[in-house]
Design an enzyme around this catalytic site. Structure first.
Site, PDB file in Angstrom:
ATOM      1  N   CYS A 165      -5.652   7.500   9.247  1.00  0.00           N
ATOM      2  CA  CYS A 165      -6.036   6.770  10.455  1.00  0.00           C
ATOM      3  C   CYS A 165      -5.943   7.677  11.678  1.00  0.00           C
ATOM      4  O   CYS A 165      -5.094   8.565  11.734  1.00  0.00           O
ATOM      5  CB  CYS A 165      -5.118   5.565  10.646  1.00  0.00           C
ATOM      6  N   ARG A 176      -0.987  13.864  13.232  1.00  0.00           N
ATOM      7  CA  ARG A 176      -0.614  13.737  11.832  1.00  0.00           C
ATOM      8  C   ARG A 176      -0.506  15.096  11.130  1.00  0.00           C
ATOM      9  O   ARG A 176      -1.188  15.385  10.150  1.00  0.00           O
ATOM     10  CB  ARG A 176      -1.562  12.788  11.109  1.00  0.00           C
ATOM     11  N   ARG A 194      -8.942  -0.587   3.508  1.00  0.00           N
ATOM     12  CA  ARG A 194      -7.951   0.429   3.132  1.00  0.00           C
ATOM     13  C   ARG A 194      -6.575  -0.193   2.911  1.00  0.00           C
ATOM     14  O   ARG A 194      -5.762   0.347   2.167  1.00  0.00           O
ATOM     15  CB  ARG A 194      -7.807   1.477   4.245  1.00  0.00           C
ATOM     16  N   ARG A 206      -4.586  10.511   3.386  1.00  0.00           N
ATOM     17  CA  ARG A 206      -3.615  11.606   3.484  1.00  0.00           C
ATOM     18  C   ARG A 206      -2.800  11.765   2.208  1.00  0.00           C
ATOM     19  O   ARG A 206      -1.983  12.669   2.088  1.00  0.00           O
ATOM     20  CB  ARG A 206      -2.654  11.326   4.643  1.00  0.00           C
ATOM     21  N   LYS A 217       0.849  -1.206   0.000  1.00  0.00           N
ATOM     22  CA  LYS A 217       0.000   0.000   0.000  1.00  0.00           C
ATOM     23  C   LYS A 217       0.879   1.249   0.000  1.00  0.00           C
ATOM     24  O   LYS A 217       0.609   2.206  -0.733  1.00  0.00           O
ATOM     25  CB  LYS A 217      -0.895  -0.018   1.262  1.00  0.00           C
ATOM     26  N   ASN A 218       1.913   1.229   0.835  1.00  0.00           N
ATOM     27  CA  ASN A 218       2.693   2.443   1.038  1.00  0.00           C
ATOM     28  C   ASN A 218       3.737   2.698  -0.053  1.00  0.00           C
ATOM     29  O   ASN A 218       4.468   3.676   0.021  1.00  0.00           O
ATOM     30  CB  ASN A 218       3.313   2.438   2.438  1.00  0.00           C
ATOM     31  N   ASP A 253       3.817   0.127  12.536  1.00  0.00           N
ATOM     32  CA  ASP A 253       2.665  -0.647  12.044  1.00  0.00           C
ATOM     33  C   ASP A 253       2.686  -2.105  12.511  1.00  0.00           C
ATOM     34  O   ASP A 253       1.696  -2.805  12.404  1.00  0.00           O
ATOM     35  CB  ASP A 253       2.646  -0.630  10.509  1.00  0.00           C
TER      36      ASP A 253
HETATM   37  N1  EPU Z   1       5.152  14.288  11.324  1.00  0.00           N
HETATM   38  C1  EPU Z   1       5.183  15.612  11.690  1.00  0.00           C
HETATM   39  N2  EPU Z   1       5.066  16.567  10.720  1.00  0.00           N
HETATM   40  C2  EPU Z   1       4.925  16.255   9.396  1.00  0.00           C
HETATM   41  C3  EPU Z   1       4.890  14.881   9.008  1.00  0.00           C
HETATM   42  C4  EPU Z   1       5.005  13.927  10.012  1.00  0.00           C
HETATM   43  O1  EPU Z   1       5.324  15.927  12.876  1.00  0.00           O
HETATM   44  O2  EPU Z   1       4.827  17.158   8.567  1.00  0.00           O
HETATM   45  C5  EPU Z   1       5.215  13.252  12.371  1.00  0.00           C
HETATM   46  C6  EPU Z   1       3.894  12.470  12.436  1.00  0.00           C
HETATM   47  O3  EPU Z   1       2.933  13.149  13.201  1.00  0.00           O
HETATM   48  C7  EPU Z   1       4.320  11.175  13.075  1.00  0.00           C
HETATM   49  C8  EPU Z   1       5.754  10.989  12.542  1.00  0.00           C
HETATM   50  O4  EPU Z   1       6.171  12.268  12.047  1.00  0.00           O
HETATM   51  O5  EPU Z   1       4.344  11.296  14.470  1.00  0.00           O
HETATM   52  C9  EPU Z   1       5.860   9.976  11.440  1.00  0.00           C
HETATM   53  O6  EPU Z   1       5.086  10.334  10.324  1.00  0.00           O
HETATM   54  P1  EPU Z   1       5.516   9.957   8.828  1.00  0.00           P
HETATM   55  O7  EPU Z   1       5.444  11.180   8.013  1.00  0.00           O
HETATM   56  O8  EPU Z   1       6.801   9.204   8.869  1.00  0.00           O
HETATM   57  O9  EPU Z   1       4.372   8.956   8.417  1.00  0.00           O
HETATM   58  P2  EPU Z   1       3.343   9.065   7.230  1.00  0.00           P
HETATM   59  O10 EPU Z   1       4.045   9.322   5.946  1.00  0.00           O
HETATM   60  O11 EPU Z   1       2.196   9.924   7.597  1.00  0.00           O
HETATM   61  C10 EPU Z   1       3.585   6.530   6.584  1.00  0.00           C
HETATM   62  C11 EPU Z   1       2.619   5.399   6.390  1.00  0.00           C
HETATM   63  C12 EPU Z   1       2.110   4.917   7.735  1.00  0.00           C
HETATM   64  C13 EPU Z   1       3.317   4.480   8.566  1.00  0.00           C
HETATM   65  C14 EPU Z   1       4.329   5.636   8.692  1.00  0.00           C
HETATM   66  C15 EPU Z   1       5.584   5.221   9.419  1.00  0.00           C
HETATM   67  C16 EPU Z   1       1.607   5.905   4.280  1.00  0.00           C
HETATM   68  C17 EPU Z   1       0.390   6.311   3.533  1.00  0.00           C
HETATM   69  N3  EPU Z   1       1.493   5.856   5.602  1.00  0.00           N
HETATM   70  O12 EPU Z   1       2.817   7.564   7.206  1.00  0.00           O
HETATM   71  O13 EPU Z   1       1.306   3.803   7.475  1.00  0.00           O
HETATM   72  O14 EPU Z   1       2.866   4.100   9.852  1.00  0.00           O
HETATM   73  O15 EPU Z   1       4.685   6.099   7.373  1.00  0.00           O
HETATM   74  O16 EPU Z   1       6.253   4.201   8.741  1.00  0.00           O
HETATM   75  O17 EPU Z   1       2.645   5.614   3.682  1.00  0.00           O
HETATM   76  C18 EPU Z   1      -0.496   2.351   7.774  1.00  0.00           C
HETATM   77  O18 EPU Z   1      -0.090   1.748   6.754  1.00  0.00           O
HETATM   78  O19 EPU Z   1      -1.441   1.925   8.481  1.00  0.00           O
HETATM   79  C19 EPU Z   1       0.122   3.598   8.158  1.00  0.00           C
HETATM   80  C20 EPU Z   1      -0.375   4.405   9.086  1.00  0.00           C
END
Ligand code: EPU
Length: 454
Positions: A136, A141, A434, A112, A38-39, A326
């Site tokens: 989620c 976030r 999802r 997102r 997915k990611n 995850d």
């Molecule tokens: N963060 C900030 N500011 C930002 C962006 C992120 O403070 O501008 C913080 C977030 O609040 C969080 C941390 O940084 O506490 C990590 O966020 P990250 O940006 O690394 O995660 P993401 O890109 O929003 C992706 C995956 C998630 C997975 C995380 C960590 C996707 C669509 N989502 O999220 O997957 O948990 O990386 O590996 O790629 C899932 O698959 O269920 C899922 C939630």
């Protein structure tokens, strides 16, 4: 452009109802196939916007997050069709045009991903609209890292009532960007923007998850020049144009770990076809320490228990190459069956242990420390927002009525209900579509006893 609903590949087993009745207490045995991640798939789909010619993505999972990104691409004029093999999609971006805010908002759903459209749309159209973002419910976030990076490239960001309006009147130029934290999404944002920005971009403190490396592979196939330097530094030399790609997605290691934990929790044996060792090293270490056994084969990994009861472990979630956030939720279900006290520190999200309340309702003994648990030296001192869960086991689980909170938490509830003696109803199950393709089919193939009742 328009598309009819019948054009779209349907998730073959998208939950018809939102509530299932599970009769638990029997092991899950058999094989599940995992497809593309997915990611990665959703991000590679966004990358197709950057190409001058059509792209083919293979092993695209039949999940609703993919449907959301597909719809968003379509409202911007990308033509999406079936490819030459099952699970492949072709994206033709030759007619990309501006979409109205209402259309984008209507198709964004709870995802997102729209934030990642910014760079590609700014390159193609000089502007982008991004609706207020979902995802989620596992913490705040925020998107500050994304917006700061886009501004460094020269984008102008205006916040409106419905969301964000971005423009780049003078084009986008390469920049030096130091992320405060190796965020997965912000790293992808920089990659998708820098590849066509003028000049060189140096990204420091980048995320280096295998899905990001795969996205770099996609972009390189398109003609991008990206090098990965030591210490989380990525260098991107902008190029004026990119072509389409043909790419088979990396496997979904989150799904693979989910089924591995299901085997561990229910005392079953599951062969996860398509799982690979290298991307799961951190998971496999913890799996073994917790009393799990695995056999790495050419076409997948076989998972089962080595010992009963299982063994307690102390785990801290982290960015790659650490133990993924995850993975902790399904692991915690298995740890309720371990003999002693386990501790799971969640350092990535603020609110990813709430799902344990339902496990306690089923007889588990889990104590959540919202401000962390300072027992021993900490390897990741970066944030105040650590949460920790203490899991005392082994505790027999019994059936209960539970409500799914988020994607991985929801999966964990299902596995807990399958581990528990007696009947459970799990509602809100649709959210699992999802991230888990053909979820009900897979459960049935593993011998789960359940009915869709609502
Ligand atoms: N963060 C900030 N500011 C930002 C962006 C992120 O403070 O501008 C913080 C977030 O609040 C969080 C941390 O940084 O506490 C990590 O966020 P990250 O940006 O690394 O995660 P993401 O890109 O929003 C992706 C995956 C998630 C997975 C995380 C960590 C996707 C669509 N989502 O999220 O997957 O948990 O990386 O590996 O790629 C899932 O698959 O269920 C899922 C939630």
């Amino acid at each position: 452009m328009t598309t009819t609903a019948t054009d779209k590949p349907q998730t073959t087993d998208a939950p018809k109802g939102d509530v299932i009745l599970i009769r638990g207490g029997r092991p899950l045995n058999g094989q599940v196939d995992v497809k593309g991640a997915k990611n990665l798939a959703t991000k590679a789909m966004v990358a197709t916007l950057l190409g001058e010619t059509a792209s083919t993505l293979r092993d695209v999972p039949g999940i609703s997050d993919v449907d959301v990104v597909r719809s968003l691409l379509e409202v911007h004029g990308v033509k999406v069709t079936e490819g030459d093999e099952p699970g492949s999609l072709v994206f033709d971006p030759s007619d990309v045009e501006s979409a109205h805010f209402e259309e984008i908002d209507a198709h964004a759903g709870a995802s997102r991903i729209p934030i990642l459209f910014c760079g590609p749309l700014l390159h193609r159209l000089g502007q982008a609209f991004i609706p207020d973002l979902g995802g989620c419910r596992i913490g705040d976030r925020p998107i500050g890292f994304h917006l700061d990076a886009l501004r460094k490239f020269g984008a102008i960001v205006e916040k409106g009532e419905q969301g964000l309006r971005l423009s780049a009147p003078n084009g986008l130029r390469g920049a030096t960007i130091h992320l405060p934290y190796p965020s997965v999404g912000a790293t992808e944002q920089v990659l998708l923007t820098a590849v066509r920005a003028e000049g060189t971009t140096e990204l420091r403190n980048a995320a280096i998850e295998p899905e990001i490396m795969d996205l770099i592979g996609v972009l390189q196939k398109m003609g991008a020049i990206i090098s990965y330097e030591p210490n989380r530094v990525i260098l991107i030399e902008g190029v004026p144009s990119l072509r389409g790609f043909d790419h088979r997605s990396i496997f979904d290691r989150n799904e693979a770990a989910s089924w591995a934990c299901a085997a561990l929790a229910t005392d079953g044996e599951i062969f996860v076809k398509g799982a690979r060792q290298y991307e799961m090293l951190a998971f496999l270490n913890v799996f073994r320490k917790a009393g799990g056994w695995f056999d790495v084969r050419e076409d997948g990994i076989l998972f089962r228990r080595e010992t009963t009861p299982l063994k307690p472990v102390v785990v801290e979630t982290d960015v790659h190459p650490g133990f993924m956030t995850d993975w902790q939720q399904p692991l915690i279900v298995a740890l309720t069956q371990a003999n002693g006290r386990s501790v799971v520190h969640e350092t990535v999200y603020e609110n990813r242990l709430g799902f344990t309340e339902a496990l306690n309702k089923m007889g588990a003994n889990i104590v959540v420390h919202p401000h962390g648990l300072q027992d021993g030296p900490r390897r990741v001192p970066r944030r105040d927002l650590e949460q920790a869960a203490e899991i005392f086991g082994p505790t027999p689980l019994h059936g209960a009525n539970i409500e799914v909170p988020d994607l991985r938490g929801g999966y964990s509830h299902v596995i807990a209900a399958l581990t528990a003696e007696g009947e459970s109803t799990v509602s809100g199950i649709t959210i699992l579509s999802r991230g888990y393709e053909n979820f009900f089919d897979k459960l049935r193939a593993l011998g789960a006893d359940f009915d869709v009742i609502g």
